[in-house]
Motif scaffolding. Structure first.
Motif, PDB file in Angstrom:
ATOM      1  N   TRP A 167      45.975  40.496  31.623  1.00 21.43           N
ATOM      2  CA  TRP A 167      45.358  41.240  30.489  1.00 21.43           C
ATOM      3  C   TRP A 167      45.634  40.729  29.290  1.00 21.43           C
ATOM      4  N   ASP A 168      47.084  40.565  29.133  1.00 19.28           N
ATOM      5  CA  ASP A 168      47.539  40.069  27.715  1.00 19.28           C
ATOM      6  C   ASP A 168      47.019  38.634  27.744  1.00 19.28           C
ATOM      7  N   ARG A 203      43.712  51.157  30.910  1.00 14.91           N
ATOM      8  CA  ARG A 203      44.773  50.346  30.678  1.00 14.91           C
ATOM      9  C   ARG A 203      44.395  49.000  30.057  1.00 14.91           C
ATOM     10  N   GLU A 259      43.674  49.773  26.290  1.00 17.85           N
ATOM     11  CA  GLU A 259      44.962  49.591  25.552  1.00 17.85           C
ATOM     12  C   GLU A 259      45.272  48.325  25.293  1.00 17.85           C
ATOM     13  N   CYS A 260      45.241  47.400  26.194  1.00 10.25           N
ATOM     14  CA  CYS A 260      45.668  45.992  25.885  1.00 10.25           C
ATOM     15  C   CYS A 260      45.034  44.991  25.220  1.00 10.25           C
ATOM     16  N   THR A 286      45.968  46.373  21.638  1.00 10.91           N
ATOM     17  CA  THR A 286      47.095  45.797  21.211  1.00 10.91           C
ATOM     18  C   THR A 286      46.769  44.561  20.389  1.00 10.91           C
ATOM     19  N   TYR A 287      46.000  43.845  20.715  1.00 12.87           N
ATOM     20  CA  TYR A 287      45.655  42.450  20.031  1.00 12.87           C
ATOM     21  C   TYR A 287      44.604  42.353  18.996  1.00 12.87           C
ATOM     22  N   ALA A 331      48.372  35.475  18.990  1.00 14.25           N
ATOM     23  CA  ALA A 331      49.411  36.443  18.755  1.00 14.25           C
ATOM     24  C   ALA A 331      50.224  36.785  19.821  1.00 14.25           C
ATOM     25  N   ASN A 332      50.704  35.668  20.681  1.00  8.21           N
ATOM     26  CA  ASN A 332      51.656  35.944  21.854  1.00  8.21           C
ATOM     27  C   ASN A 332      52.154  34.642  22.150  1.00  8.21           C
TER      28      ASN A 332
END
Lengths: 381, 381
Positions: B68-69, B93, B96-97, B100-101, B222-223
């Motif tokens: 997901w990320d 979920r 939500e992930c 986050t980004y 961004a990761n």
């Protein structure tokens, strides 16, 4: 050991104990099974003993690199300054990771083969306020050992609030680390080096102080999978021997880690430090006697779990490594971009040093001598 | 199989083939070893066959959640709109992930047990421009199967540039997926479900179109760990049978995945789809004949790799699951927060259905009948 198996004497993955490997072949087991929950919970407890901390361990499916993300996204907020003690390839990379999450990174670089100097760290801390300082305990690219105890002392004197973050991927289980006594806030590591398990787990130890800093963040964590808000309840649940779920853990890898951690603690963590120092001294003397030169400029700041060694004149990577392999020994080439073709690396960690009766280190050193001779090296042979 | 081993009949991890487990116990092997590189490279090629795509597979140490990320941080830029077809816990979920980004998430929620309706998807796509749409192919919390082929068709008609992202954690290897023919851009999955390997690997398939969208990003990713800029060269290197390094792969887990993928492709992916449909039909008929009710409201949108089943009146989780365990069968409790105590889940994937001579499914269904009787359930027994 399978007949075709060559000894994996690189600075990780390392040779595994037979019981560790057998745990990897545990039949299908639910991540909330009555036999898995205590193995996970006890692994968390054992990690506290290995790291000498009352802080919070984490065991997460991933690699050691993921531990950098966990550190950067949970402990540093965008715009905050971080000092990176940079002793090689891994300092550069940890710096990149921190910048990804908005940190302003200052590199305290040392020449290849040198370790960060305490006076330079003190001067850097006087010049600017840093949220955190990172130190690569053993830079796997150079075999340089940093003085994390000394650096942590300097931090506590010069800038007590600065978080002390140690990249211990290539040091936990082979080099002395005493998190609480030395004032270290974060240790990032992985399963496949001196912890003696196969790769696949990101492992961390985080001080209570650092957890407090995390909980006092002003901005949300800019990562989903690495967010400690999701993992803290999971670690707490397993340690309390209760089922919980965020992401499916790597069940077999955790079983294997559990076996290895039990061996490490039962054999004695202090004794493990001694064994690695003795094995390293033996390896370094042999290398010196062969007339070869270590990448670390002084043996005092050379890692105890690995040796990075320059090829002697006239011997190249393409010559030596295949000859070592023909003798049944897998060694690693150079990794630091500026000198990569000029040196090689040998790991001496885990059962290869704590169980010398296996003969791994002797076989490796004898193969090195024989391979150098086959390469035409006369030197001090 | 060890004597103490209960059959792991949950919706992942699933039962492993003996050869897969044996690969997990491969002795220590360097991540750039001559026997590891082709196993990794061939696994990438085999994933293309399993997913019916010419796109880019990824195999990364982590869990399915990490996928997901990877999707959110690589394919969506902050402020872009994403439509989440939400058929249960995993839709929440994933949303939500994405947030986050920085994604702006619109949930297209369906009642528990229902699957997303094509007309509702079409209406949502008409109302707003979405960068991507996500669909949980099988929501492991409810056992609902979404019509990804139908939804992808609607997307291609209504909003051709919208990326079609499938959470296939609980569907790849058990449900029909044809990435290229159906116009699917991303499939996120993991090793421990119908791909038949132990947990510990995040696995993805990404279309060439999506890779193009990724390469045309305007903002940085961004990761750090999940950044495809770091992983694309690694996947390309292994596929070209060349060594490369970003983060140490989970060597043993990749060996195990390789064995399982070879079995899947050798036995035939099409045949695998049929086997899972037949096993599911058998399980669902048995469940129906027992007088029990599935969580999915219609069998047409019930997953083929698992069954989510309401407890009959008078039978509780605390009664049934331990009785099943006493019969040697591990089943799972409910996961969807609104109905968790009211239902249980059984997995029927992988060797438990493709090798019916093992008797896993029959043992599970017979144990269910016996356990219900022991719980005092008379119903249609």
């Amino acid at each position: 050991m399978s007949p075709a198996h060559k000894l994996c004497m690189i600075p990780g993955p390392i040779e595994f104990h037979e019981d560790v490997l057998q745990a990897m072949a545990t039949p299908a087991t639910s991540h909330v099974a009555p036999n898995f929950i205590p193995a996970f919970g006890e692994s968390i407890e054992l990690l506290r003993k290995v790291l000498f901390t009352t802080g919070q361990p984490f065991i997460i499916a991933g690699s050691g690199t993921l531990g950098w993300d966990m550190t950067a996204c949970n402990l540093v907020e965008a715009g905050e300054d971080v000092l990176v003690c940079n002793s090689g390839y891994f300092g550069d990379r940890f710096g990149e990771c921190l910048e990804t999450y908005g940190a302003k990174v200052t590199h305290l670089r040392v020449p290849i083969g040198e370790s960060p100097k305490l006076a330079a760290v003190a001067a850097a801390l006087k010049a600017k306020k840093f949220k955190a300082i990172t130190i690569t305990h053993v830079d796997t690219s150079t075999g340089v050992l940093s003085d994390i105890k000394g650096i942590a002392e300097v931090v506590r004197t010069e800038s007590p609030e600065t978080l002390v973050i140690v990249d211990g991927v290539c040091s936990v289980g082979s080099e002395e680390i005493r998190m609480d006594a030395w004032g270290i806030d974060v240790v990032v590591t992985a399963s496949q080096k001196a912890l003696g398990a196969p790769p696949g787990l990101c492992i961390m130890g985080v001080s209570e102080r650092a957890i407090g800093v995390f909980k006092a963040r002003k901005t949300p964590v800019a990562n989903y999978y690495a967010n400690w808000n999701r993992w803290l309840p999971i670690m707490n649940a397993y340690e309390s021997r209760k089922p919980s779920y965020f992401a499916t853990p790597a069940v077999q890898n955790v079983f294997a880690l559990h076996v290895s951690l039990k061996q490490i603690v039962e054999q004695g963590v202090e004794q493990r430090f001694v064994a690695h120092k003795e094995a390293s001294a033996k390896a370094k003397k042999f290398i010196h006697d062969l007339g070869l030169t270590l990448v670390p400029t002084k043996v005092e700041h050379a890692a105890n779990g690995m040796s990075a060694v320059y090829y002697p004149e006239g011997v190249a990577a393409t010559d030596l490594l295949p000859k070592l392999a023909a003798h049944g020994i897998v060694a690693a080439g150079g990794l630091h971009v500026e000198i990569a073709p000029k040196y090689f690396r040998i790991g001496h960690m885990g059962i290869s040093v704590t169980e010398p009766e296996r003969g791994h280190l002797d076989a490796t050193l004898n193969a090195l001598k024989a391979s150098l001779a086959e390469c035409g090296y006369k030197g001090a042979l």
